[in-house]
Design a protein around this motif. Structure first.
Motif, PDB file in Angstrom:
ATOM      1  N   GLY A 245       0.838  -1.200   0.000  1.00  0.00           N
ATOM      2  CA  GLY A 245       0.000   0.000   0.000  1.00  0.00           C
ATOM      3  C   GLY A 245       0.865   1.238   0.000  1.00  0.00           C
ATOM      4  N   VAL A 246       0.217   2.378   0.069  1.00  0.00           N
ATOM      5  CA  VAL A 246       0.954   3.627   0.265  1.00  0.00           C
ATOM      6  C   VAL A 246       0.188   4.496   1.250  1.00  0.00           C
ATOM      7  CG1 VAL A 246       2.003   3.654  -2.049  1.00  0.00           C
ATOM      8  CG2 VAL A 246      -0.130   4.896  -1.650  1.00  0.00           C
ATOM      9  N   CYS A 247       0.944   5.350   1.945  1.00  0.00           N
ATOM     10  CA  CYS A 247       0.338   6.398   2.753  1.00  0.00           C
ATOM     11  C   CYS A 247       0.701   7.714   2.086  1.00  0.00           C
ATOM     12  CB  CYS A 247       0.871   6.356   4.183  1.00  0.00           C
ATOM     13  SG  CYS A 247       0.195   7.698   5.188  1.00  0.00           S
ATOM     14  N   ALA A 248      -0.301   8.449   1.662  1.00  0.00           N
ATOM     15  CA  ALA A 248      -0.065   9.716   0.965  1.00  0.00           C
ATOM     16  C   ALA A 248      -0.529  10.877   1.839  1.00  0.00           C
ATOM     17  CB  ALA A 248      -0.805   9.730  -0.367  1.00  0.00           C
ATOM     18  N   LEU A 249       0.316  11.893   1.910  1.00  0.00           N
ATOM     19  CA  LEU A 249       0.017  13.084   2.720  1.00  0.00           C
ATOM     20  C   LEU A 249      -0.188  14.277   1.797  1.00  0.00           C
ATOM     21  CD1 LEU A 249      -0.075  14.283   5.644  1.00  0.00           C
ATOM     22  CD2 LEU A 249       2.387  14.748   5.375  1.00  0.00           C
ATOM     23  N   PHE A 250      -1.198  15.098   2.129  1.00  0.00           N
ATOM     24  CA  PHE A 250      -1.542  16.240   1.275  1.00  0.00           C
ATOM     25  C   PHE A 250      -1.571  17.522   2.098  1.00  0.00           C
ATOM     26  CE2 PHE A 250      -3.261  12.406  -0.474  1.00  0.00           C
ATOM     27  CZ  PHE A 250      -2.931  12.489  -1.820  1.00  0.00           C
ATOM     28  N   ASP A 251      -1.146  18.599   1.471  1.00  0.00           N
ATOM     29  CA  ASP A 251      -1.141  19.905   2.120  1.00  0.00           C
ATOM     30  C   ASP A 251      -2.586  20.356   2.387  1.00  0.00           C
ATOM     31  OD1 ASP A 251       0.849  22.469   2.397  1.00  0.00           O
ATOM     32  OD2 ASP A 251      -1.205  23.063   1.879  1.00  0.00           O
ATOM     33  N   ASP A 252      -2.824  20.921   3.572  1.00  0.00           N
ATOM     34  CA  ASP A 252      -4.187  21.297   3.947  1.00  0.00           C
ATOM     35  C   ASP A 252      -4.633  22.629   3.349  1.00  0.00           C
ATOM     36  OD1 ASP A 252      -4.781  19.014   5.316  1.00  0.00           O
ATOM     37  OD2 ASP A 252      -4.063  19.768   7.245  1.00  0.00           O
ATOM     38  N   VAL A 253      -3.772  23.303   2.615  1.00  0.00           N
ATOM     39  CA  VAL A 253      -4.164  24.557   1.965  1.00  0.00           C
ATOM     40  C   VAL A 253      -4.201  24.374   0.439  1.00  0.00           C
ATOM     41  CG1 VAL A 253      -3.586  26.981   1.590  1.00  0.00           C
ATOM     42  CG2 VAL A 253      -3.234  25.943   3.858  1.00  0.00           C
ATOM     43  N   THR A 254      -3.084  23.886  -0.116  1.00  0.00           N
ATOM     44  CA  THR A 254      -3.028  23.740  -1.586  1.00  0.00           C
ATOM     45  C   THR A 254      -3.642  22.414  -2.036  1.00  0.00           C
ATOM     46  OG1 THR A 254      -0.893  22.601  -1.518  1.00  0.00           O
ATOM     47  CG2 THR A 254      -0.856  25.026  -1.615  1.00  0.00           C
ATOM     48  N   TRP A 255      -3.724  21.435  -1.113  1.00  0.00           N
ATOM     49  CA  TRP A 255      -4.169  20.065  -1.386  1.00  0.00           C
ATOM     50  C   TRP A 255      -3.241  19.338  -2.334  1.00  0.00           C
ATOM     51  CZ3 TRP A 255      -6.942  19.413   2.514  1.00  0.00           C
ATOM     52  CH2 TRP A 255      -7.834  20.390   2.935  1.00  0.00           C
ATOM     53  N   HIS A 256      -2.013  19.869  -2.489  1.00  0.00           N
ATOM     54  CA  HIS A 256      -1.014  19.142  -3.275  1.00  0.00           C
ATOM     55  C   HIS A 256      -0.412  18.013  -2.450  1.00  0.00           C
ATOM     56  CE1 HIS A 256      -0.275  22.878  -6.021  1.00  0.00           C
ATOM     57  NE2 HIS A 256      -1.384  22.233  -6.312  1.00  0.00           N
ATOM     58  N   CYS A 257       0.194  17.067  -3.146  1.00  0.00           N
ATOM     59  CA  CYS A 257       0.823  15.930  -2.467  1.00  0.00           C
ATOM     60  C   CYS A 257       2.143  16.369  -1.822  1.00  0.00           C
ATOM     61  CB  CYS A 257       1.069  14.815  -3.486  1.00  0.00           C
ATOM     62  SG  CYS A 257       1.594  13.272  -2.718  1.00  0.00           S
ATOM     63  N   LEU A 258       2.313  16.006  -0.562  1.00  0.00           N
ATOM     64  CA  LEU A 258       3.552  16.331   0.150  1.00  0.00           C
ATOM     65  C   LEU A 258       4.490  15.137   0.232  1.00  0.00           C
ATOM     66  CD1 LEU A 258       2.056  18.362   3.155  1.00  0.00           C
ATOM     67  CD2 LEU A 258       3.210  19.274   1.123  1.00  0.00           C
ATOM     68  N   SER A 259       3.920  13.945   0.376  1.00  0.00           N
ATOM     69  CA  SER A 259       4.774  12.759   0.458  1.00  0.00           C
ATOM     70  C   SER A 259       3.978  11.503   0.104  1.00  0.00           C
ATOM     71  CB  SER A 259       5.368  12.609   1.862  1.00  0.00           C
ATOM     72  OG  SER A 259       4.347  12.357   2.800  1.00  0.00           O
ATOM     73  N   ILE A 260       4.714  10.503  -0.375  1.00  0.00           N
ATOM     74  CA  ILE A 260       4.139   9.184  -0.673  1.00  0.00           C
ATOM     75  C   ILE A 260       5.049   8.163   0.006  1.00  0.00           C
ATOM     76  CG2 ILE A 260       3.532   7.520  -2.465  1.00  0.00           C
ATOM     77  CD1 ILE A 260       3.550   9.952  -4.453  1.00  0.00           C
ATOM     78  N   GLU A 261       4.513   7.486   1.001  1.00  0.00           N
ATOM     79  CA  GLU A 261       5.326   6.480   1.696  1.00  0.00           C
ATOM     80  C   GLU A 261       4.834   5.092   1.325  1.00  0.00           C
ATOM     81  OE1 GLU A 261       5.586   6.997   5.961  1.00  0.00           O
ATOM     82  OE2 GLU A 261       6.141   4.895   6.236  1.00  0.00           O
ATOM     83  N   LYS A 262       5.706   4.278   0.794  1.00  0.00           N
ATOM     84  CA  LYS A 262       5.314   2.913   0.406  1.00  0.00           C
ATOM     85  C   LYS A 262       5.229   2.012   1.638  1.00  0.00           C
ATOM     86  CE  LYS A 262       8.589   2.030  -2.540  1.00  0.00           C
ATOM     87  NZ  LYS A 262       9.413   3.248  -2.500  1.00  0.00           N
ATOM     88  N   ILE A 263       4.264   1.111   1.603  1.00  0.00           N
ATOM     89  CA  ILE A 263       4.111   0.107   2.656  1.00  0.00           C
ATOM     90  C   ILE A 263       4.287  -1.256   1.998  1.00  0.00           C
ATOM     91  CG2 ILE A 263       2.465  -0.957   4.262  1.00  0.00           C
ATOM     92  CD1 ILE A 263       1.070   1.897   4.295  1.00  0.00           C
ATOM     93  N   ARG A 264       5.118  -2.105   2.576  1.00  0.00           N
ATOM     94  CA  ARG A 264       5.262  -3.475   2.053  1.00  0.00           C
ATOM     95  C   ARG A 264       5.563  -4.401   3.225  1.00  0.00           C
ATOM     96  NH1 ARG A 264       9.109  -6.987  -1.348  1.00  0.00           N
ATOM     97  NH2 ARG A 264       7.634  -8.176  -2.600  1.00  0.00           N
ATOM     98  N   LEU A 265       4.524  -5.077   3.696  1.00  0.00           N
ATOM     99  CA  LEU A 265       4.670  -5.967   4.837  1.00  0.00           C
ATOM    100  C   LEU A 265       4.571  -7.416   4.367  1.00  0.00           C
ATOM    101  CD1 LEU A 265       2.178  -4.162   7.270  1.00  0.00           C
ATOM    102  CD2 LEU A 265       4.645  -3.841   7.097  1.00  0.00           C
ATOM    103  N   ARG A 266       5.445  -8.262   4.892  1.00  0.00           N
ATOM    104  CA  ARG A 266       5.405  -9.676   4.538  1.00  0.00           C
ATOM    105  C   ARG A 266       5.386 -10.510   5.825  1.00  0.00           C
ATOM    106  NH1 ARG A 266      10.269  -9.732   0.321  1.00  0.00           N
ATOM    107  NH2 ARG A 266      10.987  -8.135   1.747  1.00  0.00           N
ATOM    108  N   ASP A 267       4.470 -11.462   5.876  1.00  0.00           N
ATOM    109  CA  ASP A 267       4.361 -12.303   7.060  1.00  0.00           C
ATOM    110  C   ASP A 267       3.581 -13.573   6.669  1.00  0.00           C
ATOM    111  OD1 ASP A 267       4.527 -13.194   9.671  1.00  0.00           O
ATOM    112  OD2 ASP A 267       3.833 -11.324  10.548  1.00  0.00           O
ATOM    113  N   THR A 268       3.219 -14.353   7.658  1.00  0.00           N
ATOM    114  CA  THR A 268       2.483 -15.600   7.412  1.00  0.00           C
ATOM    115  C   THR A 268       1.212 -15.595   8.259  1.00  0.00           C
ATOM    116  OG1 THR A 268       4.569 -16.748   7.032  1.00  0.00           O
ATOM    117  CG2 THR A 268       2.642 -18.119   7.498  1.00  0.00           C
ATOM    118  N   LEU A 269       0.121 -16.033   7.667  1.00  0.00           N
ATOM    119  CA  LEU A 269      -1.149 -16.074   8.408  1.00  0.00           C
ATOM    120  C   LEU A 269      -1.124 -17.202   9.426  1.00  0.00           C
ATOM    121  CD1 LEU A 269      -3.684 -15.463   5.525  1.00  0.00           C
ATOM    122  CD2 LEU A 269      -3.302 -13.959   7.480  1.00  0.00           C
TER     123      LEU A 269
END
Ligand SMILES: [Fe+2]
Ligand SMILES: [Fe+2]
Length: 269
Positions: A245-269
Motif C-alpha cells: 500500500g501507500v500512505c499519501a500526505l496532502f497539504d491542507d491549503v493547496t491540497w497538493h501531495c507532500l509525500s508518498i510512503e510505500k508500505i510493504r509488509l510480509r508475514d504468514t497467516l
C-alpha cells in the motif's frame, strides 16, 4: 490530509492479511481516509457483496472494482447502483443504449475533510475498449465543482507505466495523487511532479506472496508453456502474504501531495 491506499486485494489470503495488518497500520498512520481495490477479492475474481461489506467493516471508506468489477454482477449490481454505494467501477466506459452499472467517482466526507476518489481504466494492453482516459479526465473534472472537494485522487487501473506517467503529467496540479493498480507489483518510483501531483505506477497487491500475482503457478502454467488460456485460474492459498500500500500526505491549503510512503509488509497467516 492523510490517505492510506491498498490495492488488488487477492482472494482469501489477501482479505485475511489486510484485516490482520490494518489495525496496526491505522494506529501507525492515523489516516483520514482508507481506500482499497477489490477486483480480485473473491477467489481472485471481482467482488461479491459480502466481501465488499467485510472491507467496509474494517474501516475502508471507498473501494474500486478494476476490470473485474462486473465478474459477480448478480451479487453487487444493486449495490453498485445504490446512491450510498462505496464501490466504484471505472468511470471511462462508453455509455450506450445499455446503461453501465454503477458510478466511477465519489466524494466522501469525514468531519470537514472531503476526498474525491476517481477510478479509471487504461487503454494500453487492457481488455476493455474504453474512452480515452486523458480526454475523459478533462471532461470529468470539468463537470465536478472544484469547491465540492478538497483532495482528489485517481486510481488509474492500467498495465503500462508510461500511461500512468503520461496521465499524471496531464493532470499535474489538478489531482493530488495518480496511483496505478492492476499489475499487482509495487513499483519503486513514487514522485511528486512540479505542479503538486504525486504519482506511483503501481501500489501493489494484498495477497499470497508465493504466487503468480495471486494465482497458483500450476493453474496458469499452460498459459505460459502452450499459450492455451483455458482452465480455471486458482487462487493461491499459501499463507505467506504480502500487504502492499501507500500512505499519501496532502497539504491542507493547496491540497497538493507532500509525500508518498510505500508500505510493504510480509508475514504468514
Ligand atoms: Fe488485480
Ligand atoms: Fe485489473
Amino acid at each position: 490530509m492523510k490517505i492510506l491506499i491498498f490495492w488488488d486485494i487477492y482472494g482469501r489470503i489477501g482479505r485475511k492479511a489486510l484485516i490482520k495488518e490494518l489495525p496496526g497500520l491505522q494506529e501507525k498512520y492515523a489516516p483520514d481516509f482508507i481506500v482499497a481495490n477489490c477486483e480480485n477479492i473473491t477467489s481472485g475474481r471481482g467482488p461479491v457483496l459480502q466481501h465488499v461489506q467485510a472491507m467496509k467493516e474494517v474501516g475502508v471508506d471507498v473501494l474500486t472494482g478494476g476490470d473485474h468489477v462486473f465478474d459477480n454482477l448478480k451479487s453487487i449490481g444493486e449495490y453498485l447502483d445504490d446512491t450510498e454505494t462505496s464501490l466504484l467501477r471505472p468511470a471511462n466506459f462508453y455509455e450506450s443504449h445499455t446503461k453501465v452499472p454503477g458510478v466511477g467517482y465519489k466524494i466522501v466526507q469525514k468531519g470537514d475533510k472531503r476526498l474525491l476518489v476517481i477510478h479509471m481504466i487504461g487503454q494500453v494492453f487492457m481488455r476493455y475498449n474504453v474512452r480515452n482516459p486523458f480526454l475523459y479526465i478533462d471532461e470529468l473534472l470539468g463537470s465536478i465543482e472544484r469547491s465540492s472537494y478538497d483532495v482528489a485522487i485517481l486510481d488509474f487501473h492500467a498495465e503500462a507505466s508510461a500511461e500512468h506517467y503520461g496521465l499524471a503529467f496531464h493532470v499535474d496540479g489538478r489531482i493530488g495523487l495518480v496511483f496505478g493498480t492492476h499489475t499487482h507489483i509495487q513499483t519503486n518510483d513514487e514522485l511528486i511532479l512540479d505542479g503538486g501531483t504525486g504519482v506511483i505506477a503501481d501500489v501493489g497487491m494484498n495477497g499470497p506472496l508465493y504466487s503468480v500475482i495471486g494465482a497458483t503457478y500450476a493453474s496458469v502454467q499452460d498459459r505460459f508453456l502452450s499459450g492455451i488460456t483455458k482452465g480455471k485460474i486458482e487462487q493461491s492459498l499459501d499463507p505467506r502474504y504480502v500487504v502492499n500500500g501507500v500512505c499519501a500526505l496532502f497539504d491542507d491549503v493547496t491540497w497538493h501531495c507532500l509525500s508518498i510512503e510505500k508500505i510493504r509488509l510480509r508475514d504468514t497467516l
